[in-house]
Design a protein around this motif. Structure first.
Motif, PDB file in Angstrom:
ATOM      1  N   ASP A  72       0.832  -1.205   0.000  1.00 53.49           N
ATOM      2  CA  ASP A  72       0.000   0.000   0.000  1.00 53.49           C
ATOM      3  C   ASP A  72       0.870   1.258   0.000  1.00 53.49           C
ATOM      4  OD1 ASP A  72      -2.118  -1.717   0.079  1.00 53.49           O
ATOM      5  OD2 ASP A  72      -2.773  -1.190   2.113  1.00 53.49           O
ATOM      6  N   GLU A  73       1.921   1.259   0.812  1.00 46.84           N
ATOM      7  CA  GLU A  73       2.797   2.435   0.878  1.00 46.84           C
ATOM      8  C   GLU A  73       3.567   2.623  -0.430  1.00 46.84           C
ATOM      9  OE1 GLU A  73       5.196   1.612   4.262  1.00 46.84           O
ATOM     10  OE2 GLU A  73       3.683   2.293   5.720  1.00 46.84           O
ATOM     11  N   ARG A  74       3.984   1.516  -1.021  1.00 43.05           N
ATOM     12  CA  ARG A  74       4.777   1.611  -2.254  1.00 43.05           C
ATOM     13  C   ARG A  74       3.956   2.082  -3.439  1.00 43.05           C
ATOM     14  NH1 ARG A  74       9.034  -3.008  -4.375  1.00 43.05           N
ATOM     15  NH2 ARG A  74       9.269  -2.248  -6.506  1.00 43.05           N
ATOM     16  N   THR A  75       2.678   1.716  -3.482  1.00 44.33           N
ATOM     17  CA  THR A  75       1.843   2.028  -4.647  1.00 44.33           C
ATOM     18  C   THR A  75       0.877   3.184  -4.396  1.00 44.33           C
ATOM     19  OG1 THR A  75       0.144   0.443  -3.957  1.00 44.33           O
ATOM     20  CG2 THR A  75       1.923  -0.377  -5.380  1.00 44.33           C
ATOM     21  N   GLY A  76       0.647   3.529  -3.136  1.00 48.75           N
ATOM     22  CA  GLY A  76      -0.347   4.548  -2.824  1.00 48.75           C
ATOM     23  C   GLY A  76      -1.766   4.047  -2.975  1.00 48.75           C
ATOM     24  N   ALA A  77      -1.920   2.742  -3.131  1.00 50.53           N
ATOM     25  CA  ALA A  77      -3.230   2.132  -3.327  1.00 50.53           C
ATOM     26  C   ALA A  77      -3.577   1.223  -2.146  1.00 50.53           C
ATOM     27  CB  ALA A  77      -3.243   1.325  -4.621  1.00 50.53           C
ATOM     28  N   SER A  78      -4.831   0.803  -2.085  1.00 56.10           N
ATOM     29  CA  SER A  78      -5.250  -0.242  -1.152  1.00 56.10           C
ATOM     30  C   SER A  78      -5.288  -1.529  -1.959  1.00 56.10           C
ATOM     31  CB  SER A  78      -6.628   0.072  -0.570  1.00 56.10           C
ATOM     32  OG  SER A  78      -6.588   1.253   0.210  1.00 56.10           O
ATOM     33  N   VAL A  79      -4.342  -2.416  -1.684  1.00 52.34           N
ATOM     34  CA  VAL A  79      -4.125  -3.596  -2.520  1.00 52.34           C
ATOM     35  C   VAL A  79      -4.654  -4.847  -1.834  1.00 52.34           C
ATOM     36  CG1 VAL A  79      -2.408  -4.997  -3.740  1.00 52.34           C
ATOM     37  CG2 VAL A  79      -2.071  -2.519  -3.517  1.00 52.34           C
ATOM     38  N   PHE A  80      -5.352  -5.669  -2.605  1.00 48.86           N
ATOM     39  CA  PHE A  80      -5.903  -6.922  -2.109  1.00 48.86           C
ATOM     40  C   PHE A  80      -5.400  -8.064  -2.993  1.00 48.86           C
ATOM     41  CE2 PHE A  80      -8.826  -3.463  -1.297  1.00 48.86           C
ATOM     42  CZ  PHE A  80      -9.085  -3.596   0.076  1.00 48.86           C
ATOM     43  N   LEU A  81      -4.606  -8.962  -2.416  1.00 51.57           N
ATOM     44  CA  LEU A  81      -4.037 -10.082  -3.161  1.00 51.57           C
ATOM     45  C   LEU A  81      -4.901 -11.325  -2.966  1.00 51.57           C
ATOM     46  CD1 LEU A  81      -0.269  -9.735  -2.169  1.00 51.57           C
ATOM     47  CD2 LEU A  81      -1.429  -8.703  -4.125  1.00 51.57           C
ATOM     48  N   LYS A  82      -5.460 -11.840  -4.051  1.00 47.29           N
ATOM     49  CA  LYS A  82      -6.233 -13.083  -3.998  1.00 47.29           C
ATOM     50  C   LYS A  82      -5.266 -14.226  -4.270  1.00 47.29           C
ATOM     51  CE  LYS A  82     -10.031 -15.680  -4.139  1.00 47.29           C
ATOM     52  NZ  LYS A  82     -10.691 -16.129  -2.896  1.00 47.29           N
ATOM     53  N   CYS A  83      -4.997 -15.024  -3.245  1.00 45.73           N
ATOM     54  CA  CYS A  83      -3.873 -15.979  -3.291  1.00 45.73           C
ATOM     55  C   CYS A  83      -4.298 -17.377  -3.728  1.00 45.73           C
ATOM     56  CB  CYS A  83      -3.183 -16.021  -1.941  1.00 45.73           C
ATOM     57  SG  CYS A  83      -2.459 -14.439  -1.477  1.00 45.73           S
ATOM     58  N   GLU A  84      -4.346 -17.581  -5.033  1.00 43.87           N
ATOM     59  CA  GLU A  84      -4.668 -18.898  -5.572  1.00 43.87           C
ATOM     60  C   GLU A  84      -3.514 -19.889  -5.421  1.00 43.87           C
ATOM     61  OE1 GLU A  84      -7.763 -20.239  -7.240  1.00 43.87           O
ATOM     62  OE2 GLU A  84      -8.139 -18.800  -5.623  1.00 43.87           O
ATOM     63  N   SER A  85      -2.398 -19.416  -4.912  1.00 42.07           N
ATOM     64  CA  SER A  85      -1.303 -20.321  -4.570  1.00 42.07           C
ATOM     65  C   SER A  85      -1.717 -21.261  -3.441  1.00 42.07           C
ATOM     66  CB  SER A  85      -0.066 -19.513  -4.149  1.00 42.07           C
ATOM     67  OG  SER A  85      -0.401 -18.504  -3.207  1.00 42.07           O
ATOM     68  N   PHE A  86      -2.795 -20.933  -2.730  1.00 37.13           N
ATOM     69  CA  PHE A  86      -3.319 -21.784  -1.665  1.00 37.13           C
ATOM     70  C   PHE A  86      -4.488 -22.650  -2.132  1.00 37.13           C
ATOM     71  CE2 PHE A  86      -1.265 -18.333   0.735  1.00 37.13           C
ATOM     72  CZ  PHE A  86      -0.437 -19.077   1.558  1.00 37.13           C
ATOM     73  N   GLN A  87      -4.782 -22.583  -3.423  1.00 35.44           N
ATOM     74  CA  GLN A  87      -5.826 -23.440  -3.983  1.00 35.44           C
ATOM     75  C   GLN A  87      -5.332 -24.873  -4.046  1.00 35.44           C
ATOM     76  OE1 GLN A  87      -8.887 -24.658  -4.499  1.00 35.44           O
ATOM     77  NE2 GLN A  87      -9.343 -22.551  -5.184  1.00 35.44           N
ATOM     78  N   ARG A  88      -6.227 -25.829  -4.157  1.00 35.74           N
ATOM     79  CA  ARG A  88      -5.817 -27.215  -4.358  1.00 35.74           C
ATOM     80  C   ARG A  88      -4.980 -27.302  -5.636  1.00 35.74           C
ATOM     81  NH1 ARG A  88     -10.494 -31.431  -2.546  1.00 35.74           N
ATOM     82  NH2 ARG A  88      -8.653 -32.789  -2.529  1.00 35.74           N
ATOM     83  N   VAL A  89      -3.956 -28.077  -5.627  1.00 32.70           N
ATOM     84  CA  VAL A  89      -2.877 -28.210  -6.613  1.00 32.70           C
ATOM     85  C   VAL A  89      -2.002 -26.970  -6.674  1.00 32.70           C
ATOM     86  CG1 VAL A  89      -4.306 -29.767  -7.998  1.00 32.70           C
ATOM     87  CG2 VAL A  89      -3.978 -27.441  -8.821  1.00 32.70           C
TER      88      VAL A  89
END
Length: 340
Positions: free
Chosen positions: A45-62
């Motif tokens: 957020d500080e680096r981009t000046g935005a409110s960032v939301f990461l959707k982490c599909e790295s935690f999805q099955r497979v």
């Protein structure tokens, strides 16, 4: 290395995937798929000046979003099917392998011999654990063999149904559930950044985002070394690339597809490209600051956010982290790289 193909988009196919299809896919895969976490970061957020939301599909099955589309597509097959066939460098292969095992369907997976070892091994393991007779991995040389041709030949010979990695309405609808979940949890976004290989997750997420919040800008991100989608988007004529030398193996697709090409043109606002170093930088930041293991293709959208500077300042920005399946040796070399 690249060449334009005189193929115009078939806009009659735009209606092949709708928000209703994505909602239906969400209900279909709910018994099997994970609802993946959304991560925020004060550093981002500080680096981009935005409110960032990461959707982490790295935690999805497979370990990737690909399970969603595979599960939705296989769930909707004729129950009397002889089995399914998929061709993939890794994540779609794993998604089909696990989904078919869970649903008791035979699966033949066609994979290149240079597929990441971690993905090849995992695919074989899912098939073995599923125990469905006849399920197997078929290896090919990507320098001498076109995977689509090999897959079509095997499917015809053995009566298998092809589950494409991205260019199928049921697969696209399944991938679109990523954005459906994200928006349900965090509410309206000003911008949504999504990786782009063949355009399945990009088009599916764009359909969902635009249907739910029309003002949301959807931006695809792909490697500069594999910029066929960017050129196709700019010229509105399909371009292809063959075996691009990008570390983002999940984005080495030859082109957008028959369905994804018109869907991307209709629902996506822009496509950005990122360099190999920017991809590596995004992977390092995700590991060092967010404690996330992200594969190169999975880091594309984050790389797009980081290289944009303050272009999204003041905005609510969603970023799809599409997967975390990366060879340990490659990951180690990236995150321990000495920056001068």
């Amino acid at each position: 290395m690249t060449a334009p193909v005189p193929i115009e988009p078939d806009f009659d196919l735009v209606g092949a995937v709708t928000l209703d299809d994505i909602v239906s896919a969400s209900e279909t895969i709910r018994p099997h798929a994970m609802v993946t976490p959304v991560v925020t970061s004060r550093t981002l957020d500080e680096r981009t000046g935005a409110s960032v939301f990461l959707k982490c599909e790295s935690f999805q099955r497979v370990g990737a979003f690909k399970f969603r589309g595979a599960c939705n597509a296989i769930s909707r097959l004729d129950p009397n099917t002889a089995g399914v066939l998929a061709y993939s460098s890794g994540n779609h292969a794993q998604g089909v392998a696990l989904a078919s095992a869970l649903l008791g369907v035979r699966a033949v997976i066609v994979m290149p011999e240079n597929a990441p070892a971690v993905k090849l091994e995992a695919t074989r393991r899912y098939l073995e654990r599923g125990g469905v007779p006849g399920s197997e991995v078929v290896i090919y040389d990507p320098q001498t063999t076109v995977r689509e041709e090999l897959g079509a030949e095997l499917a015809e010979r053995e009566g298998l149904t092809i589950v494409p990695p991205y260019d199928h309405p049921d697969v696209i609808a399944g991938q679109g559930t990523v954005a459906l979940e994200l928006l349900d949890e965090v509410g309206p976004l000003d911008t949504l950044l999504v990786c782009c290989g063949g355009g399945g997750v990009l088009s599916g997420c764009a359909i969902a985002a635009k249907a739910l919040h029309t003002a949301c800008r959807v931006i695809g991100v792909e490697p500069a070394l594999a910029d066929d989608a960017t050129r196709s988007f700019r010229t509105r004529t399909l371009h292809t690339v063959r075996n691009p030398p990008t570390i983002a193996d999940g984005a080495r697709t030859p082109s957008l597809g028959r369905y994804t090409f018109p869907l991307v043109l209709t629902h996506v606002d822009d496509i950005l490209t990122v360099t190999e170093d920017q991809i590596r930088g995004a992977m390092r930041l995700a590991f060092e600051r967010l404690k996330l293991v992200v594969e190169p293709a999975g880091a594309l959208a984050l790389a797009g956010l980081l290289c944009a500077g303050e272009a999204f300042k003041g905005q609510r920005v969603g970023v799809i982290i599409t997967g975390g399946n990366v060879d340990p040796a490659e990951f180690s070399s990236i995150v321990t790289f000495e920056r001068g």
